[in-house]
Scaffold this motif. Structure first.
Motif, short mmCIF file in Angstrom:
data_model
loop_
_atom_site.label_atom_id
_atom_site.label_comp_id
_atom_site.label_asym_id
_atom_site.label_seq_id
_atom_site.Cartn_x
_atom_site.Cartn_y
_atom_site.Cartn_z
N ARG A 95 0.63 -1.29 0.00
CA ARG A 95 -0.07 -0.01 0.04
C ARG A 95 0.97 1.20 0.01
O ARG A 95 0.27 2.28 -0.36
N THR A 96 2.21 1.26 0.42
CA THR A 96 2.91 2.41 0.30
C THR A 96 3.94 2.56 -0.76
O THR A 96 4.36 3.58 -0.74
N TYR A 97 4.38 1.58 -1.71
CA TYR A 97 5.06 1.80 -2.78
C TYR A 97 4.88 0.78 -3.82
O TYR A 97 4.03 -0.13 -3.55
N GLY A 98 5.47 0.99 -4.93
CA GLY A 98 5.13 0.04 -6.29
C GLY A 98 3.91 0.52 -6.90
O GLY A 98 3.14 1.24 -6.66
N GLY A 99 3.83 -0.23 -8.38
CA GLY A 99 2.65 0.04 -9.03
C GLY A 99 2.70 1.43 -9.51
O GLY A 99 3.86 2.11 -9.64
N VAL A 100 1.51 1.98 -9.61
CA VAL A 100 1.53 3.52 -10.06
C VAL A 100 0.69 4.29 -9.25
O VAL A 100 -0.35 3.52 -8.49
N LEU A 101 0.74 5.45 -8.95
CA LEU A 101 0.04 6.47 -7.99
C LEU A 101 -0.69 7.45 -9.01
O LEU A 101 0.11 8.16 -9.68
N ILE A 102 -2.05 7.18 -8.85
CA ILE A 102 -2.69 8.31 -10.02
C ILE A 102 -3.65 9.08 -9.08
O ILE A 102 -4.32 8.75 -8.34
N GLU A 103 -3.89 10.17 -9.52
CA GLU A 103 -4.78 11.47 -8.91
C GLU A 103 -6.18 11.06 -9.45
O GLU A 103 -6.22 10.62 -10.36
N VAL A 104 -7.06 11.52 -8.47
CA VAL A 104 -8.30 11.40 -8.86
C VAL A 104 -8.91 12.59 -9.59
O VAL A 104 -8.62 13.87 -8.83
N ALA A 105 -9.68 12.54 -10.64
CA ALA A 105 -10.01 13.79 -11.26
C ALA A 105 -11.56 14.30 -10.58
O ALA A 105 -11.96 15.24 -10.39
N ALA A 106 -12.30 13.11 -10.16
CA ALA A 106 -13.53 13.27 -9.59
C ALA A 106 -14.40 12.13 -9.24
O ALA A 106 -13.71 11.10 -9.33
N PHE A 107 -15.07 12.33 -8.32
CA PHE A 107 -16.01 11.24 -7.61
C PHE A 107 -17.45 11.50 -7.59
O PHE A 107 -17.79 12.68 -7.31
N LYS A 108 -18.06 10.29 -7.30
CA LYS A 108 -19.54 10.36 -7.00
C LYS A 108 -20.19 9.41 -6.08
O LYS A 108 -19.63 8.34 -6.13
N VAL A 109 -20.79 9.78 -5.07
CA VAL A 109 -21.49 8.98 -4.17
C VAL A 109 -22.87 8.62 -4.39
O VAL A 109 -23.68 9.58 -5.14
N HIS A 110 -23.30 7.55 -4.26
CA HIS A 110 -24.70 7.19 -4.47
C HIS A 110 -25.55 8.09 -3.68
O HIS A 110 -25.37 8.43 -2.38
N GLU A 111 -26.65 8.77 -4.39
CA GLU A 111 -27.41 9.68 -3.90
C GLU A 111 -28.21 9.22 -2.94
O GLU A 111 -28.68 9.83 -1.75
N GLY A 112 -28.65 8.09 -2.69
CA GLY A 112 -29.31 7.27 -1.76
C GLY A 112 -28.35 6.80 -0.41
O GLY A 112 -29.09 5.98 0.50
N PHE A 113 -27.23 7.10 -0.35
CA PHE A 113 -26.32 6.38 0.77
C PHE A 113 -26.66 6.94 2.00
O PHE A 113 -27.10 8.39 2.06
N ASN A 114 -26.96 6.38 2.85
CA ASN A 114 -27.38 6.83 4.47
C ASN A 114 -26.29 6.40 5.31
O ASN A 114 -26.32 4.97 5.39
N ALA A 115 -25.66 7.30 5.99
CA ALA A 115 -24.57 6.82 6.83
C ALA A 115 -25.19 6.16 8.26
O ALA A 115 -24.46 5.70 8.73
N ALA A 116 -26.35 6.45 8.46
CA ALA A 116 -26.91 5.81 9.52
C ALA A 116 -27.33 4.20 9.36
O ALA A 116 -27.21 3.55 10.21
N THR A 117 -27.88 4.09 8.23
CA THR A 117 -28.08 2.62 7.87
C THR A 117 -27.31 2.01 7.15
O THR A 117 -27.31 0.76 7.01
N MET A 118 -26.35 2.49 6.48
CA MET A 118 -25.31 2.05 5.38
C MET A 118 -26.20 1.47 4.19
O MET A 118 -25.42 0.94 3.23
N ALA A 119 -27.12 1.92 3.91
CA ALA A 119 -27.93 1.65 2.36
C ALA A 119 -27.13 2.20 1.26
O ALA A 119 -26.61 3.42 1.77
#
Length: 260
Positions: A95-119
């Motif tokens: 997890r700390t080295y090797g392979g390729v390290l790539i920046e994230v351009a954008a992300f999207k979270v499910h609109e129905g995500f509920n942190a209380a129920t974890m749905a």
């Protein structure tokens, strides 16, 4: 096998609004996590696995589904997370080295995500630079049907190796078995009605995913069937690991990757 911080604010809001909070969804001191009872493995055996990193440190797991799209858990992407602090490491079993390290351009979270129920605990990342596929970097196909109760499966990640313990620097995996949604929500186990239709469970004696494995892959039949989501501590006999059910959420992912 709860794998990420659920913020005190989210819990407070849930309590105020009368929402049911699944057992085990309590604030944790770190965002690290573990595979409990796991064995070391190589990235060639899990080439879809990535480390989702925040501010230069491993935070969650993720799965490659195309050259520039990663699937992970929604709770890994909750505010105050921004693209400026996100990168992914692919093609390495460290997890700390090797392979390729790539920046994230954008992300999207499910609109129905509920942190209380974890749905609906699922989200997608779009990378700034496309991955080059090879023996250590490959996409995995998303399942179109939920695997049967008892089906063989595996989970991989860099999470903690004991509840509240240290994270693994080497990629670990466990063999486990699918626990169907109806079975997982039955009196056989301790979750009851907390298991929703967007969830699937998996269990094996003394083996589980945990903190830091969040967002990582549950694989069965060579397909991505689940995303590490939550649970009661880790590897407890009456509390299987709970995952976002990819077959139930696949259509959302396919649409989200077009707009993220």
């Amino acid at each position: 096998m709860f794998l990420q911080i659920v913020t005190s604010l989210a819990l407070l809001l849930a309590i105020v609004n009368g929402a049911a909070i699944p057992s085990g969804l309590v604030p944790q001191p770190t965002q690290d996590g573990r595979i409990v009872g796991g064995s070391t493995t190589s990235i060639e055996d899990h080439p879809w696995q990535v480390s989702v990193q925040k501010s230069g440190a491993h935070s969650c797991g993720g799965s490659i589904i195309s050259t520039d799209i990663i699937v992970t858990a929604a709770h890994c992407l909750q505010s105050p997370v921004t693209t400026s602090i996100l990168k992914i490491r692919a093609g390495s079993d460290r997890r700390t080295y090797g392979g390729v390290l790539i920046e994230v351009a954008a992300f999207k979270v499910h609109e129905g995500f509920n942190a209380a129920t974890m749905a609906n605990d699922i989200g997608v990342l779009r990378l700034k630079t496309k991955l080059t596929f090879g023996s250590t970097i490959k996409a995995i196909t998303m399942a179109t049907a939920t695997p049967a109760h008892g089906a063989a499966a595996s989970v991989s990640g860099w999470g903690k190796t004991t509840y509240g313990g240290s994270s693994s620097s080497q990629l670990l995996y466990i063999d486990t078995k699918i626990v169907g949604r109806s079975q997982c929500g039955s009196s056989t186990y301790g979750y009851g009605s907390s298991i929703r239709e967007t969830m699937i469970c998996a269990a094996a004696a003394n083996k589980d995913a945990c903190q830091g494995d969040s967002g990582g892959p549950l694989v069965s039949g060579g397909q991505l069937v689940g995303v590490v989501s939550w649970g009661e501590e880790c590897a407890l006999a009456r509390f299987p690991g709970v995952f976002a059910n990819v077959a139930e959420l696949r259509d959302w992912v396919l649409q989200a990757q077009k707009t993220v």
